[in-house]
Design an enzyme around this catalytic site. Structure first.
Site, short mmCIF file in Angstrom:
data_model
loop_
_atom_site.label_atom_id
_atom_site.label_comp_id
_atom_site.label_asym_id
_atom_site.label_seq_id
_atom_site.Cartn_x
_atom_site.Cartn_y
_atom_site.Cartn_z
CD GLU A 8 27.89 64.97 -29.78
OE1 GLU A 8 28.48 64.23 -29.14
OE2 GLU A 8 26.88 65.65 -29.60
CG PHE A 11 24.87 71.99 -36.36
CD1 PHE A 11 24.07 72.60 -35.36
CD2 PHE A 11 25.86 72.94 -36.66
CE1 PHE A 11 24.13 73.83 -34.74
CE2 PHE A 11 25.95 74.03 -36.37
CZ PHE A 11 25.28 74.60 -35.14
CB VAL A 14 26.98 58.77 -35.95
CG1 VAL A 14 26.64 57.39 -36.20
CG2 VAL A 14 27.47 59.62 -36.88
CE LYS A 42 27.43 59.49 -40.97
NZ LYS A 42 28.44 60.27 -41.89
CG ASP A 154 37.06 64.94 -44.89
OD1 ASP A 154 37.97 65.22 -44.73
OD2 ASP A 154 36.13 65.23 -44.13
NE ARG A 158 39.08 64.26 -40.80
CZ ARG A 158 40.16 64.47 -41.46
NH1 ARG A 158 41.38 64.32 -40.90
NH2 ARG A 158 40.07 65.18 -42.31
CG ASN A 159 36.16 61.03 -42.83
OD1 ASN A 159 35.59 60.89 -41.77
ND2 ASN A 159 36.59 62.21 -43.40
CG ASP A 172 31.91 61.61 -42.57
OD1 ASP A 172 30.98 62.14 -43.09
OD2 ASP A 172 32.46 61.60 -41.52
N1 ADE Z 1 30.92 56.42 -36.05
C1 ADE Z 1 30.29 56.93 -37.02
N2 ADE Z 1 29.82 56.20 -37.89
C2 ADE Z 1 29.96 55.03 -37.19
C3 ADE Z 1 29.61 53.74 -37.97
N3 ADE Z 1 29.11 53.37 -39.16
N4 ADE Z 1 29.88 52.59 -37.16
C4 ADE Z 1 30.72 52.77 -35.84
N5 ADE Z 1 30.77 53.93 -35.62
C5 ADE Z 1 30.71 55.12 -36.25
#
Ligand code: ADE
Length: 293
Positions: A8, A11, A14, A42, A154, A158-159, A172
């Site tokens: 999340e 705005f 996922v 997404k 980015d 975390r990504n 991302d």
């Molecule tokens: N969180 C955000 N994107 C994801 C994804 N593709 N798979 C699992 N968790 C996620």
């Protein structure tokens, strides 16, 4: 089929979902079956702005353009006919790399190099060899993105999502830009900036190039070898500008060899042209793997 929320933003959201009876599945195993696979979907929350939609559309464009690679979250499909826009991508069962590493801190093995045997178990012990493999896989994904003229902007733990077989998958792409798209100097639309991952030229001149991704990759290496540590621990965002300008660099994280710390320092060269390419980085990591065996 839409399921629970797995990510999340302000705005964006996922959701976990299931793809059933789809052409994509038929293509996957070349035969017609009724199987289903987990996917991530997404989309935007109520109250999102035009800019949020533009970011998601941008991400969709990039996903479609770059094609498939083992070390990126691959595109599956989209639903653009009616609102809200849905972007369907691969689901990564082990979540993001930062949390994945932090959860395994107590289970880290100091033994020199033990490649994992494809064991996908959630509480498997991690080794130094695994950390090198994670670093190598992410560099391979980045090399692929760079070959597609894509700047991520980015790149951070975390990504990175952790897929089946503990495979690293870059995700991302909402902020990524194609090199030929000269809006890559543009500020992120939500104003959010990943300051601690940004190169001096990105911080001070808003200039993003493949070499600013290499700087961020160096910070990501620091996160890997500190098992999900927060970069510049205890340092405020305001102070980062000053420190980076003064040439301050982070210390060697506890689990990095001198060689891997050397790779980090190369990624953090002030002059972008002196930073290694992702190909150079992959070669360095492979050398490190061989030396430790
Ligand atoms: N969180 C955000 N994107 C994801 C994804 N593709 N798979 C699992 N968790 C996620």
């Amino acid at each position: 089929m839409l399921g629970e929320v797995i990510g999340e933003g302000a705005f964006g959201v996922v959701l976990k979902g299931q793809l059933v009876n789809d052409q994509y599945l038929t293509n996957l195993d070349n035969k017609s079956t009724n199987q289903s696979i987990n996917v991530a979907i997404k989309t935007l929350k109520d109250g999102s702005s035009e800019k949020d939609l533009l970011d998601l559309v941008q991400e969709l464009k990039v996903l479609k353009m770059i094609g498939r690679h083992e070390n990126i979250i691959n595109f599956i499909g989209c639903c653009t006919e009616r609102s809200p826009l849905l972007v369907v991508v691969e689901y990564a069962p082990h979540g993001n790399l930062k949390d994945f590493l932090r959860k395994r801190r107590k289970k880290f093995s100091k033994k020199p190099l033990q490649p994992h045997g494809g064991d996908d178990g959630d509480d498997r012990e991690l080794t130094y060899g695994d950390l090198l493999t994670f670093a190598e896989q992410i560099a391979e994904g980045m090399q692929y993105l760079a070959s597609k003229m894509c700047i991520h902007r980015d790149l951070a733990a975390r990504n990175i999502l952790v897929g089946h077989g503990i495979t690293m998958k870059i995700c991302d792409f909402g902020l990524s830009r194609n090199i030929h798209n000269n809006d890559y100097y543009k500020k992120f639309s939500d104003g959010r900036l990943p300051i601690k991952w940004m190169s001096p030229e990105a911080l001070f001149d808003r200039k993003y190039t493949p070499k600013s991704d290499v700087w961020s990759y160096g910070v990501l290496l620091w996160e890997i070898f500190s098992l999900g540590g927060t970069p510049y621990p205890g340092v405020s965002i305001e102070k980062i500008f000053y420190l980076v300008k003064q040439g301050y660099r982070m210390e060697r994280p506890v689990h990095a060899s001198m060689d891997m710390y050397g790779v980090m320092l190369d990624c953090w060269m002030d002059d972008p042209t002196l930073r290694p390419s992702f190909k150079d980085i992959i070669n360095q990591i492979r050398k490190n793997k061989i030396q430790k065996q």
